[in-house]
Write a protein that holds these residues in place. Structure first.
Motif, PDB file in Angstrom:
ATOM      1  N   ALA A   1      22.384  60.505 134.350  1.00 35.74           N
ATOM      2  CA  ALA A   1      22.276  60.991 135.731  1.00 35.74           C
ATOM      3  C   ALA A   1      20.888  61.571 135.947  1.00 35.74           C
TER       4      ALA A   1
ATOM      5  N   ARG B   1      22.767  63.847 142.905  1.00 36.43           N
ATOM      6  CA  ARG B   1      22.868  63.648 141.459  1.00 36.43           C
ATOM      7  C   ARG B   1      23.295  62.190 141.322  1.00 36.43           C
ATOM      8  N   THR B   2      22.438  61.394 140.711  1.00 34.46           N
ATOM      9  CA  THR B   2      22.598  59.941 140.757  1.00 34.46           C
ATOM     10  C   THR B   2      22.814  59.345 139.374  1.00 34.46           C
ATOM     11  N   GLU B   3      23.941  58.671 139.204  1.00 34.05           N
ATOM     12  CA  GLU B   3      24.202  57.936 137.974  1.00 34.05           C
ATOM     13  C   GLU B   3      23.415  56.632 138.032  1.00 34.05           C
TER      14      GLU B   3
ATOM     15  N   LEU C   1      34.059  60.471 145.441  1.00 35.84           N
ATOM     16  CA  LEU C   1      32.621  60.572 145.199  1.00 35.84           C
ATOM     17  C   LEU C   1      32.154  61.740 146.051  1.00 35.84           C
TER      18      LEU C   1
ATOM     19  N   GLU D   1      26.803  63.171 145.269  1.00 30.74           N
ATOM     20  CA  GLU D   1      26.864  62.249 144.136  1.00 30.74           C
ATOM     21  C   GLU D   1      26.538  60.843 144.609  1.00 30.74           C
TER      22      GLU D   1
END
Length: 152
Positions: free
Chosen positions: A30, A45-47, A65, A69
């Motif tokens: 992330a 917050r990025t996967e 989600l 996110e």
């Protein structure tokens, strides 16, 4: 007894059963991501879905989600992209990002819809955020996206 063990093994190894399938997305790295729009900055917050297997699964089987996110799909080199919502249980906004980091297109995708959502031009990444979130944040084509996931 062997019949019971075979049945148990099949149940545990069958990913088509979401309740029993292990959610492999928990191990995705992330990173922070920001979108600047009209002087406002939205933070996520990025996967990062880097591998083809991670990109194929994406947000499938997720039941929620959060508003901050997201998941990003880097495309190196930039290419035309097409997404669908097979096994995706929540609506998403699909944000197509140009190589220069600007938003090319924002598409609303309905849960479980098999209609392809196209980029219409080569993109460097695709960002998925919660459905309706782009409108809530006032995001538009041309807004700037910044993240380590977009680094060349």
């Amino acid at each position: 007894m062997p019949r019971f063990m075979t049945l148990l093994a099949l149940l545990l190894l069958t990913p088509a059963v979401p309740a029993l399938a292990k959610d492999r997305s928990q191990h995705l790295a992330a990173v922070p991501l920001t979108i600047t729009s009209g002087g406002r900055v939205a933070r996520f917050r990025t996967e990062v879905a880097k591998t083809s297997l991670q990109q194929e699964k994406g947000l499938m089987f997720r039941t929620k989600l959060g508003p901050a996110e997201s998941m990003i799909f880097p495309m190196k080199p930039p290419r035309f992209a097409s997404f669908w919502m097979k096994n995706t249980l929540i609506p998403l906004d699909i944000v197509f990002i140009r190589p220069d980091g600007t938003i090319h297109r924002i598409a609303n995708a309905r849960a479980l819809d098999l209609t392809p959502v196209e980029s219409y031009e080569p993109v460097a990444a695709v960002l998925e955020i919660a459905g309706g979130r782009a409108a809530q944040l006032g995001l538009h084509e041309g807004d700037r996206v910044a993240s380590p996931a977009l680094a060349k």
